[in-house]
Motif scaffolding. Structure first.
Motif, PDB file in Angstrom:
ATOM      1  N   GLU A 205       2.364   2.239  -3.379  1.00  0.00           N
ATOM      2  CA  GLU A 205       1.448   2.806  -4.374  1.00  0.00           C
ATOM      3  C   GLU A 205       1.565   4.326  -4.444  1.00  0.00           C
ATOM      4  O   GLU A 205       1.334   4.937  -5.485  1.00  0.00           O
TER       5      GLU A 205
ATOM      6  N   LYS B 201       5.038  -6.969  -5.373  1.00  0.00           N
ATOM      7  CA  LYS B 201       3.971  -7.917  -5.714  1.00  0.00           C
ATOM      8  C   LYS B 201       4.428  -9.367  -5.596  1.00  0.00           C
ATOM      9  O   LYS B 201       3.636 -10.295  -5.784  1.00  0.00           O
TER      10      LYS B 201
ATOM     11  N   LYS C 246       0.825  -1.211   0.000  1.00  0.00           N
ATOM     12  CA  LYS C 246       0.000   0.000   0.000  1.00  0.00           C
ATOM     13  C   LYS C 246       0.860   1.262   0.000  1.00  0.00           C
ATOM     14  O   LYS C 246       0.582   2.222  -0.724  1.00  0.00           O
TER      15      LYS C 246
ATOM     16  N   GLU D 152       4.052   5.857  -7.279  1.00  0.00           N
ATOM     17  CA  GLU D 152       3.555   6.034  -8.643  1.00  0.00           C
ATOM     18  C   GLU D 152       2.537   7.168  -8.720  1.00  0.00           C
ATOM     19  O   GLU D 152       2.525   7.941  -9.690  1.00  0.00           O
ATOM     20  N   LYS D 153       1.697   7.287  -7.690  1.00  0.00           N
ATOM     21  CA  LYS D 153       0.691   8.355  -7.684  1.00  0.00           C
ATOM     22  C   LYS D 153       1.356   9.729  -7.696  1.00  0.00           C
ATOM     23  O   LYS D 153       0.926  10.638  -8.407  1.00  0.00           O
TER      24      LYS D 153
ATOM     25  N   GLN E  94       7.856  -1.351  -7.937  1.00  0.00           N
ATOM     26  CA  GLN E  94       6.461  -1.691  -8.205  1.00  0.00           C
ATOM     27  C   GLN E  94       6.292  -3.186  -8.472  1.00  0.00           C
ATOM     28  O   GLN E  94       5.293  -3.798  -8.069  1.00  0.00           O
TER      29      GLN E  94
END
Length: 338
Positions: free
Chosen positions: A179, A215, A176, A182-183, A211
């Motif tokens: 993220e 994952k 989380k 990238e935002k 990124q």
């Protein structure tokens, strides 16, 4: 009866959710400008963006009024524009001057012309439109520069947070938190791609690795740690490159202000702009020293003279003016560096 009540409750709840969904979609549709992700420290800068946006709205209204030959409304809207800028200054003047001094002055210049031109009858629409366009351009640049400043600060803060989560083995938080990188990057990356293409690519590589790595289960903390350190260094390089691009002009603008306030003497203003000289220089002096050490020394000498002279009472106006002229010429040389 309970079943009926439950059914009614579900229907009401469904209607509320649908209404909220429509409201959210409408809100998203009207907000066409991407905003940087905000941290608590960035609230002030975001308010700068809002204030600039409000002024740009007034500028658009004035241009429409000019086109419609509504001269009385132009004068009224011009007053609103000046009031909006005063509110802007009251809250952010020192912050703006510390970060974007040259841009601050470039906003003030067309504002002064608009204020005067709006009082002349008949209106000189050519002068007004030119100044309004200039003001809008400078306000847009302020928004873009501010978004970049916020975005970079946020990204570096997020990287620090990620490092802590990796150390503490807080795997659930890492995805989380990542993220946000990238935002924030997406809010200003286009400008970096255009103006600093080589650094843009250097950001993309470790950012992409992070990124992808978050994952993977289990997390490859070694890859993440390496990429976080790499990205942080590149972001710092980007901050220095931006400072190297804008810093010399900000220093030249500060020198102009010093010369203005040296005669007649305004000791407080001279001291304040002298402090800003040092602040701007500290943001890109390492770059100059690395690229051209003799030029670095040529800055240090007159800058040191100015810093010392403002502390002498009474202030030696002649010494400061001579040193300012010398420093201004050297800053021009820096601007011409390849």
């Amino acid at each position: 009866m309970k079943s009926a009540k439950k059914l009614l409750l579900l229907i009401a709840l469904g209607s509320s959710i649908s209404l909220l969904g429509c409201t959210a979609q409408k809100s998203q549709a009207t907000d066409s400008v991407s905003k940087p992700q905000v941290t608590a420290a960035a609230n002030q800068e975001l308010s700068v963006d809002k204030a600039a946006s409000d002024m740009r709205d007034i500028v658009k209204n004035i241009k429409d009024e000019i086109a419609n030959k509504e001269d009385d409304k132009v004068a009224e809207s011009s007053t609103k524009l000046q009031d909006s800028w005063k509110t802007f200054e009251d809250k952010f003047e020192e912050d703006l001057k510390d970060k974007y001094l040259d841009l601050y002055v470039k906003i003030e210049d067309p504002l002064g012309i608009i204020e005067a031109a709006a009082k002349v009858k008949p209106l000189d629409t050519k002068v007004l439109n030119k100044s309004l366009d200039n003001l809008d351009t400078q306000l847009a640049k302020l928004q873009n520069d501010n978004a970049t400043t916020i975005g970079l600060e946020n990204m570096k803060s997020i990287l620090k947070e990620l490092s802590g989560e990796i150390t503490n083995k807080e795997d659930a938080k890492i995805v989380k938190t990542s993220e946000g990188l990238e935002k924030n990057w997406s809010s200003f990356e286009d400008g970096i791609k255009k103006n600093y293409p080589s650094i843009y690519e250097k950001v993309e590589q470790p950012l992409g690795t992070i990124q992808a790595a978050v994952k993977v289960t289990p997390l490859d903390t070694k890859v993440l740690d390496t990429s976080i350190v790499e990205l942080d260094k590149v972001l710092e390089e980007l901050q220095k490159s931006i400072a190297f691009s804008s810093g010399p002009q900000d220093m030249k603008t500060a020198l102009t202000k010093i010369k203005k306030f040296i005669s007649p003497l305004n000791e407080e203003k001279v001291t304040k702009y002298s402090d800003r000289l040092e602040k701007y220089w500290s943001s890109f002096e390492d770059e100059v020293k690395e690229k051209n050490k003799p030029l670095y020394e040529k800055v240090e000498a007159p800058l040191g003279t100015i810093q010392a002279a403002v502390k002498v009472k009474p202030i030696d106006e002649k010494v400061i003016k001579t040193a300012s002229d010398s420093l201004d010429k050297t800053l021009t040389e820096i601007q011409n560096m390849k």
